[in-house]
Design a protein around this motif. Structure first.
Motif, mmCIF file in Angstrom:
data_model
loop_
_atom_site.group_PDB
_atom_site.id
_atom_site.type_symbol
_atom_site.label_atom_id
_atom_site.label_comp_id
_atom_site.label_asym_id
_atom_site.label_seq_id
_atom_site.Cartn_x
_atom_site.Cartn_y
_atom_site.Cartn_z
ATOM 1 N N PRO A 75 0.726 -1.113 -0.427
ATOM 2 C CA PRO A 75 -0.209 -0.238 -0.317
ATOM 3 C C PRO A 75 0.756 1.484 -0.174
ATOM 4 O O PRO A 75 2.012 1.119 -0.241
ATOM 5 C CB PRO A 75 -0.955 -0.036 1.162
ATOM 6 N N LEU A 76 0.293 2.020 -0.458
ATOM 7 C CA LEU A 76 0.993 3.949 -0.943
ATOM 8 C C LEU A 76 1.314 4.116 0.843
ATOM 9 O O LEU A 76 0.301 3.914 1.894
ATOM 10 C CB LEU A 76 -0.141 4.616 -1.501
ATOM 11 N N PRO A 77 2.041 4.294 1.678
ATOM 12 C CA PRO A 77 2.706 5.103 2.528
ATOM 13 C C PRO A 77 1.644 6.114 3.286
ATOM 14 O O PRO A 77 1.406 6.567 2.548
ATOM 15 C CB PRO A 77 4.180 4.883 3.384
ATOM 16 N N PRO A 78 2.382 6.083 4.570
ATOM 17 C CA PRO A 78 1.168 7.932 5.176
ATOM 18 C C PRO A 78 2.565 8.462 4.850
ATOM 19 O O PRO A 78 3.294 8.883 3.905
ATOM 20 C CB PRO A 78 1.697 8.120 6.542
ATOM 21 N N ARG A 79 1.675 10.011 4.575
ATOM 22 C CA ARG A 79 1.717 11.326 3.314
ATOM 23 C C ARG A 79 3.292 11.421 4.035
ATOM 24 O O ARG A 79 3.743 12.063 3.349
ATOM 25 C CB ARG A 79 1.018 11.906 3.676
ATOM 26 N N ASP A 80 3.277 11.093 5.411
ATOM 27 C CA ASP A 80 4.814 11.993 6.066
ATOM 28 C C ASP A 80 6.231 11.647 5.157
ATOM 29 O O ASP A 80 6.944 11.895 4.467
ATOM 30 C CB ASP A 80 5.220 11.101 7.765
ATOM 31 N N ASP A 81 5.401 9.642 4.877
ATOM 32 C CA ASP A 81 6.835 9.073 3.756
ATOM 33 C C ASP A 81 6.886 9.545 3.107
ATOM 34 O O ASP A 81 8.034 9.199 2.343
ATOM 35 C CB ASP A 81 6.671 7.499 4.163
ATOM 36 N N ILE A 82 5.430 9.702 2.544
ATOM 37 C CA ILE A 82 5.791 10.067 0.849
ATOM 38 C C ILE A 82 5.873 11.290 1.012
ATOM 39 O O ILE A 82 7.541 11.876 -0.372
ATOM 40 C CB ILE A 82 4.499 10.323 0.053
ATOM 41 N N THR A 83 5.893 12.267 1.432
ATOM 42 C CA THR A 83 7.245 14.131 1.379
ATOM 43 C C THR A 83 8.520 13.465 1.511
ATOM 44 O O THR A 83 9.121 14.464 1.212
ATOM 45 C CB THR A 83 6.402 14.568 2.544
ATOM 46 N N THR A 126 10.858 -4.726 2.229
ATOM 47 C CA THR A 126 12.046 -5.285 2.450
ATOM 48 C C THR A 126 13.656 -4.944 2.269
ATOM 49 O O THR A 126 13.992 -4.540 3.109
ATOM 50 C CB THR A 126 12.084 -5.968 3.505
ATOM 51 N N TYR A 127 13.046 -6.233 1.286
ATOM 52 C CA TYR A 127 14.257 -5.989 -0.085
ATOM 53 C C TYR A 127 14.690 -4.297 -0.637
ATOM 54 O O TYR A 127 15.969 -4.179 -0.400
ATOM 55 C CB TYR A 127 14.171 -6.629 -1.422
ATOM 56 N N LEU A 128 13.916 -3.577 -0.508
ATOM 57 C CA LEU A 128 14.595 -2.302 -0.906
ATOM 58 C C LEU A 128 15.162 -1.266 0.024
ATOM 59 O O LEU A 128 16.658 -1.195 -0.179
ATOM 60 C CB LEU A 128 13.703 -1.471 -1.487
ATOM 61 N N LYS A 129 15.254 -1.704 1.266
ATOM 62 C CA LYS A 129 15.300 -0.840 2.589
ATOM 63 C C LYS A 129 16.884 -1.950 2.582
ATOM 64 O O LYS A 129 17.566 -0.583 3.038
ATOM 65 C CB LYS A 129 14.568 -1.104 3.826
ATOM 66 N N ALA A 130 16.978 -2.681 3.193
ATOM 67 C CA ALA A 130 18.295 -3.213 2.961
ATOM 68 C C ALA A 130 19.030 -3.434 2.214
ATOM 69 O O ALA A 130 20.278 -3.025 2.478
ATOM 70 C CB ALA A 130 17.732 -5.592 3.037
ATOM 71 N N THR A 131 18.151 -3.166 0.667
ATOM 72 C CA THR A 131 19.575 -2.860 -0.245
ATOM 73 C C THR A 131 20.268 -1.895 -0.324
ATOM 74 O O THR A 131 21.592 -1.607 -0.631
ATOM 75 C CB THR A 131 19.285 -3.646 -1.205
ATOM 76 N N ALA A 189 11.581 3.404 0.451
ATOM 77 C CA ALA A 189 11.673 2.147 0.136
ATOM 78 C C ALA A 189 10.158 2.056 0.687
ATOM 79 O O ALA A 189 9.429 1.553 -0.855
ATOM 80 C CB ALA A 189 11.995 0.418 1.837
ATOM 81 N N ARG A 190 9.517 2.233 1.652
ATOM 82 C CA ARG A 190 7.990 2.264 1.436
ATOM 83 C C ARG A 190 7.832 2.700 -0.134
ATOM 84 O O ARG A 190 6.360 2.142 -0.816
ATOM 85 C CB ARG A 190 7.566 2.761 3.030
ATOM 86 N N PHE A 191 7.568 3.731 -0.206
ATOM 87 C CA PHE A 191 7.280 4.905 -1.205
ATOM 88 C C PHE A 191 7.457 4.127 -2.846
ATOM 89 O O PHE A 191 6.381 3.808 -2.913
ATOM 90 C CB PHE A 191 7.504 6.098 -1.415
ATOM 91 N N LEU A 192 9.096 3.445 -3.055
ATOM 92 C CA LEU A 192 9.079 3.037 -4.284
ATOM 93 C C LEU A 192 8.405 1.446 -4.300
ATOM 94 O O LEU A 192 7.655 1.272 -5.037
ATOM 95 C CB LEU A 192 10.241 2.288 -4.476
#
Ligand code: HEC
Ligand code: HEC
Length: 189
Positions: A105-113, A147-152, A183-186
């Protein structure tokens, strides 16, 4: 050449180059399914999607894992068992498969900004393109496992993933919080 002419020429070329098994998966693709999933959805979130990833990028990663420029206890031994032709065939085959929808899902607005601000500052889209699908040796990031994007990205930043010094330099100044937001946004794209 006309479009029909081009298609005919391509069909003839394909028939000459690979008579019987053109559409068949390469023999070793079954091996990959054990972790990357039989229908393209990886078995666990630490494992990246490879279905629909760009062929050039898949090939470069297999080559780098084999050469030891990129290391992972699960992937390195697999890549070491492949020869160059097998890597090319696997790259072409997986690039041709449809990218799976991991329903992130799309993350919270904070993350998107926060993600927007990093992406604009570092001009990520100048290489990964507006739709985040990349091209050739530049990977698709849209819809990849969060999870992968963040780790890499953390591995690039810490120097654990050494196969692309410019990605490592680019991510060097960002915090864990920034990387997590990106990572969450992508993943949701
Ligand atoms: C035992 C589990 C396992 C098997 C089997 C496996 N992989 Fe992987 N693969 C992984 C993991 C885990 C990663 C992520 C490594 C990392 O975090 O650096 C990965 C990463 C990759 C990547 C890099 C993707 C990216 O976005 O950077 C490619 C390409 C890849 N694998 C292709 C293959 C192919 C082709 C096969 C079959 C020949 C295969 N893998 C078999 C676990 C596996
Ligand atoms: C100068 C071009 C360029 C820019 C700018 C760039 N990248 Fe990359 N990126 C690449 C290339 C090329 C690779 C593949 C590296 C390799 O072969 O291992 C890559 C790899 C990645 C990967 C690894 C994907 C995977 O499947 O393992 C992530 C994540 C990533 N980039 C995120 C970003 C983000 C976020 C930004 C902006 C902060 C960014 N990139 C900016 C070119 C670029």
């Amino acid at each position: 050449m006309t479009r029909t002419g081009t298609l005919l020429a391509l069909a003839l070329l394909a028939a000459v180059a690979a008579p019987a098994r053109a559409q068949e998966p390469p023999e070793k693709a079954a091996l990959c399914a054990a972790c990357h999933g039989a229908a393209g959805v990886p078995i666990n979130p630490e494992t990246p999607v490879i279905w629909g990833q760009n062929a050039g990028y898949i090939y470069i990663q297999l080559r780098d894992f084999k050469a030891g420029h990129r290391r992972n206890p699960q992937m390195s031994p697999i890549a070491e068992s492949l020869d160059k032709q097998e890597m090319k065939d696997l790259a072409m085959y997986f690039a041709d498969q449809p990218w799976p929808n991991l329903q992130q899902p799309l993350p919270p607005r904070d993350d998107i900004t926060r993600a927007d601000s990093v992406n604009n500052q570092a001009a990520c889209k100048s290489c990964h393109l507006d739709d985040w699908h990349g091209d050739s040796g530049t990977p698709r990031l849209a819809g990849q496992s969060s999870t992968y994007l963040k780790a890499t990205m953390q591995a690039f930043r810490s120097g654990a993933r050494t196969n692309n010094p410019s990605m490592a330099a680019l991510l060097g100044s960002y915090s864990d919080r920034d990387i997590e937001a990106v990572a969450r946004f992508l993943a949701s794209q």
